[in-house]
Design a protein around this motif. Sequence first.
Motif, PDB file in Angstrom:
ATOM      1  N   GLU A 101       0.711  -1.183   0.019  1.00  0.00           N
ATOM      2  CA  GLU A 101      -0.070   0.001   0.012  1.00  0.00           C
ATOM      3  C   GLU A 101       0.803   1.377  -0.003  1.00  0.00           C
ATOM      4  N   THR A 102       2.183   1.151   0.161  1.00  0.00           N
ATOM      5  CA  THR A 102       3.029   2.299   0.398  1.00  0.00           C
ATOM      6  C   THR A 102       4.017   2.239  -0.650  1.00  0.00           C
ATOM      7  N   THR A 103       4.322   1.120  -1.400  1.00  0.00           N
ATOM      8  CA  THR A 103       5.310   1.009  -2.126  1.00  0.00           C
ATOM      9  C   THR A 103       4.921   0.402  -3.419  1.00  0.00           C
ATOM     10  N   VAL A 104       4.985   1.098  -4.583  1.00  0.00           N
ATOM     11  CA  VAL A 104       4.507   0.148  -5.908  1.00  0.00           C
ATOM     12  C   VAL A 104       5.856   0.135  -6.806  1.00  0.00           C
ATOM     13  N   THR A 105       5.710  -0.910  -7.595  1.00  0.00           N
ATOM     14  CA  THR A 105       6.927  -1.453  -8.388  1.00  0.00           C
ATOM     15  C   THR A 105       6.258  -1.981  -9.774  1.00  0.00           C
ATOM     16  N   ASP A 106       7.257  -1.809 -10.800  1.00  0.00           N
ATOM     17  CA  ASP A 106       7.061  -2.384 -11.869  1.00  0.00           C
ATOM     18  C   ASP A 106       8.356  -2.524 -12.608  1.00  0.00           C
ATOM     19  N   ALA A 107       8.492  -3.716 -13.401  1.00  0.00           N
ATOM     20  CA  ALA A 107       9.793  -3.928 -14.101  1.00  0.00           C
ATOM     21  C   ALA A 107       9.736  -4.345 -15.442  1.00  0.00           C
ATOM     22  N   HIS A 108      10.664  -4.483 -16.339  1.00  0.00           N
ATOM     23  CA  HIS A 108      10.486  -4.480 -17.615  1.00  0.00           C
ATOM     24  C   HIS A 108      11.799  -5.087 -18.277  1.00  0.00           C
ATOM     25  N   CYS A 109      12.109  -6.143 -18.940  1.00  0.00           N
ATOM     26  CA  CYS A 109      13.205  -6.399 -19.927  1.00  0.00           C
ATOM     27  C   CYS A 109      13.240  -5.733 -20.954  1.00  0.00           C
ATOM     28  N   ILE A 110      14.437  -5.071 -21.347  1.00  0.00           N
ATOM     29  CA  ILE A 110      14.206  -4.371 -22.566  1.00  0.00           C
ATOM     30  C   ILE A 110      15.636  -4.813 -23.194  1.00  0.00           C
ATOM     31  N   GLU A 111      15.640  -5.180 -24.608  1.00  0.00           N
ATOM     32  CA  GLU A 111      16.525  -5.445 -25.374  1.00  0.00           C
ATOM     33  C   GLU A 111      17.613  -4.409 -25.867  1.00  0.00           C
ATOM     34  N   PHE A 112      18.591  -4.319 -25.900  1.00  0.00           N
ATOM     35  CA  PHE A 112      19.626  -3.078 -26.074  1.00  0.00           C
ATOM     36  C   PHE A 112      20.846  -3.493 -26.809  1.00  0.00           C
ATOM     37  N   GLU A 113      21.178  -2.803 -27.970  1.00  0.00           N
ATOM     38  CA  GLU A 113      22.520  -3.148 -28.541  1.00  0.00           C
ATOM     39  C   GLU A 113      23.721  -2.330 -27.747  1.00  0.00           C
ATOM     40  N   SER A 114      24.625  -2.849 -27.484  1.00  0.00           N
ATOM     41  CA  SER A 114      25.481  -2.164 -26.648  1.00  0.00           C
ATOM     42  C   SER A 114      27.084  -2.488 -27.230  1.00  0.00           C
ATOM     43  N   PHE A 115      28.140  -1.433 -26.733  1.00  0.00           N
ATOM     44  CA  PHE A 115      29.437  -2.046 -26.883  1.00  0.00           C
ATOM     45  C   PHE A 115      29.796  -2.822 -25.823  1.00  0.00           C
ATOM     46  N   SER A 116      30.992  -3.685 -26.172  1.00  0.00           N
ATOM     47  CA  SER A 116      31.332  -4.605 -25.362  1.00  0.00           C
ATOM     48  C   SER A 116      31.313  -4.103 -23.878  1.00  0.00           C
TER      49      SER A 116
END
Length: 76
Positions: free
Chosen positions: A52-67
């Motif tokens: 009731e006092t903390t809400v959260t959400d999360a997602h996995c996102i694909e990303f092109e990255s340098f090494s």
Amino acid sequence: MIKIWLMVMFISSPNMPSVKYQAIAYKTEHECMESLAKYLNLYESQPQLYKETTVTDAHCIEFESFSIKGFKSIAS
């Protein structure tokens, strides 16, 4: 360039000046999705007062990255 997966977690509570976020990099979508499920299950297991006092959400996102040091070479 390599393909990585970022699990981005968003957290909000009353009296916080903003939404907090944190991101963790994973080598594979499978690793990211497993961590995402564990994270959301942990939140759901918290007492109702916490939710009731903390809400959260999360997602996995694909990303092109340098090494990234610490990641072994992976092909995209």
